[in-house]
Design an enzyme around this catalytic site. Structure first.
Site, PDB file in Angstrom:
ATOM      1  N   SER A 124       0.482  -1.364  -0.144  1.00 46.26           N
ATOM      2  CA  SER A 124       0.042   0.145  -0.200  1.00 46.26           C
ATOM      3  C   SER A 124       0.717   1.303   0.270  1.00 46.26           C
ATOM      4  O   SER A 124       1.387   1.166   0.440  1.00 46.26           O
ATOM      5  CB  SER A 124      -0.999   0.146   1.452  1.00 46.26           C
ATOM      6  OG  SER A 124      -1.426   1.240   1.305  1.00 46.26           O
ATOM      7  N   GLU A 126       0.688   3.087   1.888  1.00 45.87           N
ATOM      8  CA  GLU A 126       0.319   3.808   3.078  1.00 45.87           C
ATOM      9  C   GLU A 126       1.874   3.485   3.538  1.00 45.87           C
ATOM     10  O   GLU A 126       2.571   4.160   4.834  1.00 45.87           O
ATOM     11  CB  GLU A 126      -0.469   3.252   3.961  1.00 45.87           C
ATOM     12  CG  GLU A 126      -2.016   3.578   3.989  1.00 45.87           C
ATOM     13  CD  GLU A 126      -2.018   4.937   4.473  1.00 45.87           C
ATOM     14  OE1 GLU A 126      -0.949   5.287   5.493  1.00 45.87           O
ATOM     15  OE2 GLU A 126      -3.138   6.214   4.130  1.00 45.87           O
ATOM     16  N   TYR A 148      -1.306   0.732  10.314  1.00 45.15           N
ATOM     17  CA  TYR A 148      -1.240  -0.628   9.399  1.00 45.15           C
ATOM     18  C   TYR A 148      -0.195   0.081   7.851  1.00 45.15           C
ATOM     19  O   TYR A 148      -0.406  -0.793   7.693  1.00 45.15           O
ATOM     20  CB  TYR A 148      -2.809   0.924   8.409  1.00 45.15           C
ATOM     21  CG  TYR A 148      -2.967  -0.198   7.231  1.00 45.15           C
ATOM     22  CD1 TYR A 148      -3.542  -1.153   6.931  1.00 45.15           C
ATOM     23  CD2 TYR A 148      -2.826   1.073   5.909  1.00 45.15           C
ATOM     24  CE1 TYR A 148      -4.133  -1.057   6.042  1.00 45.15           C
ATOM     25  CE2 TYR A 148      -3.220   0.626   4.664  1.00 45.15           C
ATOM     26  CZ  TYR A 148      -3.516  -1.053   4.030  1.00 45.15           C
ATOM     27  OH  TYR A 148      -3.734  -1.398   3.218  1.00 45.15           O
TER      28      TYR A 148
END
Ligand code: NAP
Length: 323
Positions: A124, A126, A148
């Site tokens: 991701s 992220e 996360y």
């Protein structure tokens, strides 16, 4: 003989689109599903005749080994995770169990049970957190800013390490936000398209949002899953950014969604500081140079087309619900 694919997270947004794609391509598709007391199969109910559901959980190594041994997949796509960033702050340890250690369990199961299977890991954007450069490339340093992102960074490096140490065909697609009518309304894109449709139909009269100037790199989930498949069709495993390569502001999204229903967004949208995110001074936007050059992939759907198809979907769904 038809190829066999195992998809974890098949009940999720991406899993359901990937299952459709692989079925269309003639694959025998297996979906790993964790047991729940009420059905969580809504997104794949139209595929029941074409997909074999196998019970397993990323928390349970032996279930993963059994599923891989039973299905003998040529390709394994790990799309399962605790995927909601805000929840990762309230359930950080569980997020790590699913999203980080779950990938260790899966990689180890592949190594032991089907080491020639090709493996895709859903990484991701992220992982970049507050990045040092924009746009980000496959070489940009990881500086995750939430549990996360930290868990995804661990999973990413484990996937790379298993490739290097054990010579597995294991690779990561670093996806930026991708959307579809199958996305939950807790995510801002669907929240906006859904609200525009609700307001048009007189089912709501306001929409509260955070920072309207925040910019995101959004693409269509169907485009993203095609890139995932493409990554497993190569001679050699490698990691790629999967993104649109452009950003749009929340304000642009709101304008576009309300235009689709013929309303002026300024009459309905208000700003609520509770929805503001921490510092977003450096843009999260992916460079798609590598995947474009090496795999010939780029998104088919534009930002505007994506907004239109989602508003259209929500209008039809809400209208049918009322009938
Ligand atoms: P999603 O809709 O939230 O789906 C997550 C899936 O993971 C669901 O099928 C869920 O099953 C399954 N799952 C969760 N915990 C599990 C466990 N312990 N064992 C087995 N399955 C489990 O996510 P998505 O939007 O399709 O995203 C797919 C992947 O891409 C995720 O890994 C996500 O983190 C990553 N990603 C997504 C985006 C995006 O914009 N969508 C961007 C970057 C990365 P249940 O139905 O049982 O809950």
């Amino acid at each position: 003989m038809n190829k066999k694919a195992l998809i974890t997270g098949v009940t999720g947004q991406d899993g359901s689109y990937l299952a459709e794609l692989l079925i269309d391509k003639g694959y025998q598709v297996f979906g790993l599903v964790r047991r729940s007391s009420t059905s969580n199969l809504e997104r794949i109910s139209h595929l029941f005749d074409h997909i074999q559901i196998l019970c397993g959980d990323l928390l349970d190594q032996s279930s993963l080994m059994d599923v891989i041994t039973d299905s003998q997949p040529d390709e394994i796509y790990n799309l399962a995770s605790q995927s909601y960033v805000p929840l990762s702050w309230t359930q950080p340890a569980l997020t790590a169990e699913y999203t980080a250690l779950g990938v260790s369990r899966l990689l180890e199961s592949i190594r032991r049970c089907k080491s020639d299977a090709k493996f895709y890991q859903a990484s991701s954007s992220e992982v970049f957190g507050q990045p040092e450069e924009s746009p980000q490339t496959e070489r940009t340093a990881f500086r995750p800013r939430n549990p996360y992102g930290v868990a995804k960074a661990y999973a990413h490096w484990m996937t790379v390490n298993y490739r290097q140490k054990y010579n597995l065909y294991s690779c990561c697609g670093i996806t930026y936000t991708h959307e579809s009518p199958r996305r939950g309304t807790e995510f801002v894109f669907r929240k906006i398209t859904h609200a525009a449709a609700q307001i048009k139909l007189g089912l709501a009269n306001e929409l509260k949002l955070g920072n309207l100037d925040a910019r995101r790199d959004w693409c269509y989930a169907k485009d993203a899953v095609y890139a995932m498949w493409l990554m497993l069709q190569q001679e050699k495993a490698d990691d790629y950014i999967i993104a649109s390569g452009e950003t749009h502001s929340v304000k642009e999204l709101v304008e576009c969604a309300f235009n689709c229903v013929g309303l002026d967004w300024q009459d309905y949208v208000s700003v609520d500081y509770a929805f503001y995110r921490p510092d977003e001074s450096v843009q999260l936007v992916g460079s798609i140079d590598k995947i474009k050059t090496e795999l010939g992939w780029q998104p088919e759907y534009s930002f505007k087309q994506l907004v239109e198809l989602m508003v259209d979907y929500d209008l039809k769904k809400l209208t049918n619900n009322r009938a």
